[in-house]
Design a protein around this motif. Sequence first.
Motif, PDB file in Angstrom:
ATOM      1  N   TYR A   2       0.833  -1.196   0.000  1.00 10.44           N
ATOM      2  CA  TYR A   2       0.000   0.000   0.000  1.00 10.44           C
ATOM      3  C   TYR A   2       0.870   1.249   0.000  1.00 10.44           C
ATOM      4  O   TYR A   2       1.775   1.386   0.801  1.00 10.44           O
ATOM      5  CB  TYR A   2      -0.934   0.008   1.212  1.00 10.44           C
ATOM      6  N   MET A   3       0.601   2.140  -0.927  1.00  6.23           N
ATOM      7  CA  MET A   3       1.280   3.427  -0.984  1.00  6.23           C
ATOM      8  C   MET A   3       0.212   4.501  -0.820  1.00  6.23           C
ATOM      9  O   MET A   3      -0.920   4.318  -1.271  1.00  6.23           O
ATOM     10  CB  MET A   3       1.957   3.610  -2.340  1.00  6.23           C
ATOM     11  N   ILE A   5      -1.145   7.215  -2.252  1.00  4.35           N
ATOM     12  CA  ILE A   5      -1.179   7.926  -3.519  1.00  4.35           C
ATOM     13  C   ILE A   5      -2.577   8.496  -3.696  1.00  4.35           C
ATOM     14  O   ILE A   5      -3.567   7.785  -3.562  1.00  4.35           O
ATOM     15  CB  ILE A   5      -0.820   6.999  -4.692  1.00  4.35           C
ATOM     16  N   MET A  28      -4.980   0.804  -4.492  1.00  2.00           N
ATOM     17  CA  MET A  28      -3.541   1.090  -4.441  1.00  2.00           C
ATOM     18  C   MET A  28      -2.685  -0.181  -4.444  1.00  2.00           C
ATOM     19  O   MET A  28      -1.487  -0.103  -4.631  1.00  2.00           O
ATOM     20  CB  MET A  28      -3.200   1.930  -3.215  1.00  2.00           C
ATOM     21  N   ILE A  32      -0.872  -0.021 -12.239  1.00  2.00           N
ATOM     22  CA  ILE A  32      -1.541   1.094 -12.906  1.00  2.00           C
ATOM     23  C   ILE A  32      -2.470   0.621 -14.030  1.00  2.00           C
ATOM     24  O   ILE A  32      -3.574   1.147 -14.183  1.00  2.00           O
ATOM     25  CB  ILE A  32      -0.528   2.157 -13.413  1.00  2.00           C
ATOM     26  N   PHE A  53      -0.059   8.589 -10.338  1.00  2.00           N
ATOM     27  CA  PHE A  53       0.431   7.323  -9.781  1.00  2.00           C
ATOM     28  C   PHE A  53       1.948   7.226  -9.873  1.00  2.00           C
ATOM     29  O   PHE A  53       2.630   6.952  -8.903  1.00  2.00           O
ATOM     30  CB  PHE A  53      -0.222   6.147 -10.516  1.00  2.00           C
ATOM     31  N   GLU A  54       2.458   7.496 -11.056  1.00  2.39           N
ATOM     32  CA  GLU A  54       3.894   7.316 -11.295  1.00  2.39           C
ATOM     33  C   GLU A  54       4.754   8.267 -10.463  1.00  2.39           C
ATOM     34  O   GLU A  54       5.720   7.851  -9.827  1.00  2.39           O
ATOM     35  CB  GLU A  54       4.185   7.488 -12.785  1.00  2.39           C
ATOM     36  N   GLN A  56       3.908   9.996  -7.720  1.00  2.00           N
ATOM     37  CA  GLN A  56       3.744   9.792  -6.280  1.00  2.00           C
ATOM     38  C   GLN A  56       4.325   8.459  -5.809  1.00  2.00           C
ATOM     39  O   GLN A  56       4.448   8.235  -4.609  1.00  2.00           O
ATOM     40  CB  GLN A  56       2.272   9.878  -5.883  1.00  2.00           C
ATOM     41  N   SER A  57       4.678   7.590  -6.738  1.00  2.00           N
ATOM     42  CA  SER A  57       5.316   6.321  -6.374  1.00  2.00           C
ATOM     43  C   SER A  57       6.785   6.509  -6.004  1.00  2.00           C
ATOM     44  O   SER A  57       7.415   5.609  -5.475  1.00  2.00           O
ATOM     45  CB  SER A  57       5.204   5.323  -7.536  1.00  2.00           C
ATOM     46  N   HIS A 114      15.240   8.920 -10.104  1.00  2.00           N
ATOM     47  CA  HIS A 114      14.332   7.769 -10.087  1.00  2.00           C
ATOM     48  C   HIS A 114      13.997   7.301 -11.509  1.00  2.00           C
ATOM     49  O   HIS A 114      13.831   6.106 -11.745  1.00  2.00           O
ATOM     50  CB  HIS A 114      13.057   8.121  -9.318  1.00  2.00           C
TER      51      HIS A 114
END
Length: 146
Positions: A2-3, A5, A28, A32, A53-54, A56-57, A114
């Motif tokens: 779980y992230m 996001i 989550m 994606i 999503f990307e 905030q990951s 990243h």
Amino acid sequence: MYMKIDLELTLAEKLILKEKRVTQKELMNLAIDEIIAVLNPPSQRVRVIQALFEFQSIPSLGIMFAKDMMFLDYYRLADVKDKTGPELLNGYELKMGYKVDPCVEDQFWLAVDHANNPQSKNQWWDFTAARKKYRSEYGYPNTRPK
């Protein structure tokens, strides 16, 4: 895993989740492409969901940074792979029309890192020393807003 996001789900998207008996927390845990399959959004919304999503990951980055990247018209990490933190900050400040907090540049450095090292566990503050060294050596462009 779980992230935290924030996809800024619309009311319609929340209703779809309710109808499909999927909680936002369960959402989550999905990849994606699975999230998009569940929500079935229009193509422009897919771009936004993917970007939210990307970005905030990335460890230590949140929704405001994801929105900043979209403001600069970057929707995927791959879009910044060949950029630099200073380059992104310079463009961001020009587009905003004012100077921003130096930690924003650290976040840009992290996004580039990243993009090139997806397994990196670096946080934005890990780039503060590099940013300070770079700026003491090269300064800011003459076009920097006042």
